[in-house]
Design an enzyme around this catalytic site. Structure first.
Site, PDB file in Angstrom:
ATOM      1  N   GLU A 139       0.856  -1.189   0.000  1.00 50.78           N
ATOM      2  CA  GLU A 139       0.000   0.000   0.000  1.00 50.78           C
ATOM      3  C   GLU A 139       0.895   1.243   0.000  1.00 50.78           C
ATOM      4  O   GLU A 139       1.063   1.907   1.027  1.00 50.78           O
ATOM      5  CB  GLU A 139      -0.916  -0.020   1.225  1.00 50.78           C
ATOM      6  CG  GLU A 139      -2.018   1.016   1.216  1.00 50.78           C
ATOM      7  CD  GLU A 139      -2.939   0.888   2.420  1.00 50.78           C
ATOM      8  OE1 GLU A 139      -4.026   1.463   2.391  1.00 50.78           O
ATOM      9  OE2 GLU A 139      -2.558   0.186   3.391  1.00 50.78           O
ATOM     10  N   ASP A 225     -15.424  -3.250   4.054  1.00 49.79           N
ATOM     11  CA  ASP A 225     -14.229  -3.514   4.862  1.00 49.79           C
ATOM     12  C   ASP A 225     -14.551  -4.635   5.851  1.00 49.79           C
ATOM     13  O   ASP A 225     -14.846  -5.747   5.452  1.00 49.79           O
ATOM     14  CB  ASP A 225     -13.785  -2.225   5.549  1.00 49.79           C
ATOM     15  CG  ASP A 225     -12.324  -2.242   5.962  1.00 49.79           C
ATOM     16  OD1 ASP A 225     -11.841  -3.292   6.393  1.00 49.79           O
ATOM     17  OD2 ASP A 225     -11.662  -1.194   5.878  1.00 49.79           O
TER      18      ASP A 225
END
Length: 325
Positions: A139, A225
Site C-alpha cells: 500500500e 471492509d
C-alpha cells in the site's frame, strides 16, 4: 483531551452514535471479549493492540514493531493470551491488559516471505477455534493497494499447518459465519461486494462462491471492509470511504438499513456490551490531510451505536492446542 461526539436521535427507535475512545491512526480489527466485557481493537499504522473497558472508559495498549498489527483474537481457555498478527507473522501474546508491555510474544507462523510488501489484514476464528486470516498487497499510498498480491489462509490449530484457500486476492477482509456454520461470508474489498461460500465446519473447506450484496449496484459509495453478523443472521458491513455501516440480509440481498458514522474511513464492526446489543465501529484517519482531519476530527475513534433493536452473537476464541516451538 478527547472531545466526544453523541448523535441526537431524530425519532424513537433511531440509533444513537457516540465516540467512546480517543483517536488512533488506523483503527481496525475489533473483537468483543464476552468473558471479560472488554473491546480489543488494533491500530495498524501505530502497531498497537488496544483494550477498551466500557465500564471505566479506560483504553490501554501495547506496541509491536516489525509491521502493521491488524488482528487480535483471544485464546480459548485463557484470559491473558491473544493471537495477534504483525506484518507477515502470527503471534501468541501473553498480556494482562494493563501493563505497558506484554509478558511474552512468540511467533507461531509466518507467511509470504517472498512478498516483503504484503501484510496480514483481517481475520477471525470459527466455532471450532480454527483461525482464518488473509493478506493484502503493498500500500504505497494509503488506500491504494497493489492488486492481486494477497491470499486467504486458515491455520489448523492442532498442527499449525497453514492452508491456502484463495489466491490471489487484493485486500482480504470481512470474515464471518452463519449461525449454523453452513456459510462463510467474505470480502475482497476492491471487488465492492460481499461474497458467500458453502462451509464445511469439520474440514474447513469452502466452495461455491457467489455474491450476496454488491455495493455498486446499490449505489453505495466506498468499499466494504470489516463485517459482523447479528442474531438474525443479517450482516453488518463497514464501508471504507463511505462513512457508514450497512445492514444487509444475505439471503435476499436486501439492504435493510444504513447507519451513518461521522468519519469517512469506517473499518470494522462488532457487537458487544452486556447483552450484545451495542455495535462498536472502528475508524481510521490514516492518510487524511490536515484539512480532512479538521473536517472530521473524530476519525480514528471507536464509535458505539445503540438503539438498533438487534443483538449480536459472542465472538469465537482461537484454540492453541499445540504450544509454539
Amino acid at each position: 483531551m478527547h472531545v466526544r461526539y453523541v448523535s441526537t436521535a431524530a425519532a424513537p427507535g433511531t440509533p444513537v452514535v457516540r465516540s467512546v475512545t480517543p483517536p488512533v491512526d488506523h483503527g481496525e480489527g475489533c473483537y468483543w471479549d464476552d468473558r471479560t466485557q472488554v473491546l480489543y481493537f488494533v491500530d495498524i499504522a501505530g502497531e498497537l493492540v488496544n483494550r477498551y473497558n466500557p465500564a471505566t472508559g479506560q483504553v490501554t495498549n501495547i506496541h509491536f514493531e516489525g509491521g502493521g498489527v491488524s488482528l487480535v483474537v483471544p485464546v480459548a481457555g485463557s484470559l491473558d493470551e491473544l493471537v495477534v498478527t504483525r506484518g507477515h507473522d502470527v503471534l501468541l501474546v501473553r498480556w494482562d491488559g494493563k501493563s505497558a508491555e506484554p509478558e511474552s510474544v512468540k511467533v507461531i507462523i509466518s507467511v509470504e516471505a517472498d512478498k516483503p510488501g504484503n501484510r496480514f489484514n483481517d481475520g477471525k476464528a470459527d466455532t471450532t477455534g480454527r483461525l482464518w486470516l488473509g493478506t493484502m498487497g503493498p500500500e504505497p499510498v494509503p488506500g491504494d493497494v497493489t492488486p492481486n498480491q494477497g491470499s486467504l489462509y486458515s491455520v489448523d490449530t492442532n498442527s499449525d499447518n497453514v492452508v491456502t484457500h484463495l489466491s490471489p486476492v487484493s485486500v482480504s477482509n470481512g470474515l464471518i459465519w452463519s449461525h449454523d456454520d453452513k456459510f462463510m461470508y467474505y470480502i475482497d474489498s476492491p471487488t465492492e461486494h460481499v461474497d458467500v461460500f458453502d462451509y464445511d465446519i469439520v474440514t474447513g473447506d469452502i466452495s461455491n462462491r457467489r455474491t450476496v450484496f454488491d455495493l455498486t449496484s446499490n449505489n453505495i459509495t466506498g468499499v466494504p471492509d470489516g463485517m459482523t453478523i447479528d442474531a438474525n443472521d443479517n450482516l453488518w458491513v463497514a464501508v471504507f470511504n463511505g462513512a457508514k455501516v450497512l445492514n444487509v440480509n444475505p439471503r435476499t440481498g436486501e439492504l435493510l438499513r444504513v447507519v451513518d458514522i461521522p468519519a469517512d474511513r469506517v473499518t470494522d464492526v462488532v457487537f458487544g456490551g452486556s447483552d450484545l446489543s451495542t455495535l462498536y465501529v472502528t475508524t481510521s484517519r490514516y492518510g487524511l490531510s490536515d484539512d480532512e482531519v479538521a473536517q472530521q476530527p473524530l476519525a480514528g475513534t471507536v464509535f458505539e451505536v445503540t438503539g438498533l433493536g438487534v443483538r449480536g452473537v459472542a465472538g469465537h476464541t482461537a484454540i492453541r492446542s499445540v504450544p509454539p516451538q
